[in-house]
Design a protein around this motif. Structure first.
Motif, short mmCIF file in Angstrom:
data_model
loop_
_atom_site.label_atom_id
_atom_site.label_comp_id
_atom_site.label_asym_id
_atom_site.label_seq_id
_atom_site.Cartn_x
_atom_site.Cartn_y
_atom_site.Cartn_z
N GLU A 186 -47.42 14.30 -8.61
CA GLU A 186 -46.60 14.85 -9.68
C GLU A 186 -47.00 16.30 -9.91
OE1 GLU A 186 -47.07 12.32 -13.09
OE2 GLU A 186 -45.80 10.76 -12.22
N ASP B 286 -46.86 19.77 -12.87
CA ASP B 286 -46.78 20.08 -14.29
C ASP B 286 -45.33 20.25 -14.69
OD1 ASP B 286 -49.53 20.04 -14.63
OD2 ASP B 286 -49.74 22.19 -14.25
N CYS B 287 -45.00 19.80 -15.87
CA CYS B 287 -43.66 19.97 -16.41
C CYS B 287 -43.59 21.32 -17.12
CB CYS B 287 -43.31 18.86 -17.38
SG CYS B 287 -43.18 17.24 -16.62
N GLU B 288 -42.96 22.30 -16.50
CA GLU B 288 -42.83 23.61 -17.12
C GLU B 288 -41.97 23.52 -18.37
OE1 GLU B 288 -41.29 26.35 -14.28
OE2 GLU B 288 -43.17 26.45 -13.17
N LEU C 43 -42.64 22.13 -21.21
CA LEU C 43 -42.92 21.00 -22.09
C LEU C 43 -44.35 21.10 -22.59
CD1 LEU C 43 -41.24 18.04 -20.18
CD2 LEU C 43 -40.32 19.38 -22.07
N ALA D 209 -47.49 16.35 -22.51
CA ALA D 209 -46.48 15.59 -21.77
C ALA D 209 -47.02 15.20 -20.40
CB ALA D 209 -45.20 16.40 -21.61
N SER D 210 -46.61 14.04 -19.92
CA SER D 210 -47.05 13.60 -18.61
C SER D 210 -46.40 14.47 -17.53
CB SER D 210 -46.69 12.13 -18.40
OG SER D 210 -45.28 11.98 -18.43
N GLY D 211 -46.88 14.33 -16.31
CA GLY D 211 -46.37 15.13 -15.21
C GLY D 211 -44.94 14.79 -14.85
N CYS D 212 -44.31 15.71 -14.13
CA CYS D 212 -42.95 15.51 -13.65
C CYS D 212 -42.98 15.10 -12.18
CB CYS D 212 -42.16 16.82 -13.76
SG CYS D 212 -41.67 17.24 -15.43
N TRP E 238 -41.86 15.45 -8.39
CA TRP E 238 -41.47 16.55 -7.53
C TRP E 238 -40.52 15.94 -6.51
CZ3 TRP E 238 -41.41 21.47 -8.10
CH2 TRP E 238 -41.45 22.37 -7.04
N ARG F 271 -38.55 20.05 -10.01
CA ARG F 271 -39.12 19.14 -11.00
C ARG F 271 -38.03 18.18 -11.47
NH1 ARG F 271 -41.77 23.66 -11.22
NH2 ARG F 271 -44.00 23.64 -11.64
N TYR G 179 -37.28 16.04 -14.60
CA TYR G 179 -37.66 15.79 -15.99
C TYR G 179 -37.03 14.48 -16.43
CZ TYR G 179 -38.81 20.77 -16.01
OH TYR G 179 -39.35 22.00 -15.73
#
Length: 130
Positions: free
Chosen positions: A33, A35-37, A39, A43-46, A48, A67, A69
């Motif tokens: 996963e 990083d969720c840009e 957020l 927040a948990s990961g996004c 890919w 990503r 979401y």
């Protein structure tokens, strides 16, 4: 269906639940996963992902990696697993904006074919021979 005592059983498809016809999409989900840009850090990961389609019976990339979401109903990404995921995408209108819901059709482990993008193309692959 209604029983003699008045109890009703209602069978509902996901199409009826979301109120729209789905667009079936195949996604390649990377093993890690990202990083969720945009957020909060909590927040948990996004996921890919990139969209795939078929050309002459072979899967080929239809989009760049991006990503993803939000959730896919019925899907939980196993850590470290590279997967092929078939989803039903329900485009929905919520007030004045377009939103989306995704539901899992199936997920399967997948090893992508070697390409220059993943660093595997153009080189020899060693195999042990008896």
């Amino acid at each position: 269906m209604t029983s003699r005592n008045g109890t009703q059983l209602v069978l509902q498809t996901q199409d009826a639940l979301w109120g729209s016809k789905p667009v079936e999409t195949t996604l390649e989900v990377a093993a890690k996963e990202v990083d969720c840009e945009g957020l909060p850090a909590a927040a948990s990961g996004c996921l890919w992902v990139r969209e795939l389609h078929y050309v002459l019976g072979r899967r080929v990339s239809a989009s760049d990696w991006q990503r993803f979401y939000g959730p896919i109903e019925g899907y939980r990404h196993p850590p470290g697993a590279h997967e092929l995921v078939r989803v039903r995408h329900y485009p929905l209108r919520l007030r004045d904006r377009l939103v989306s819901a995704y539901a899992l059709d199936y997920a399967t482990p997948w090893t992508p074919e070697p390409t220059h993008e993943n660093g595997s193309a153009g080189g020899a692959v060693a195999h042990d021979r008896p």
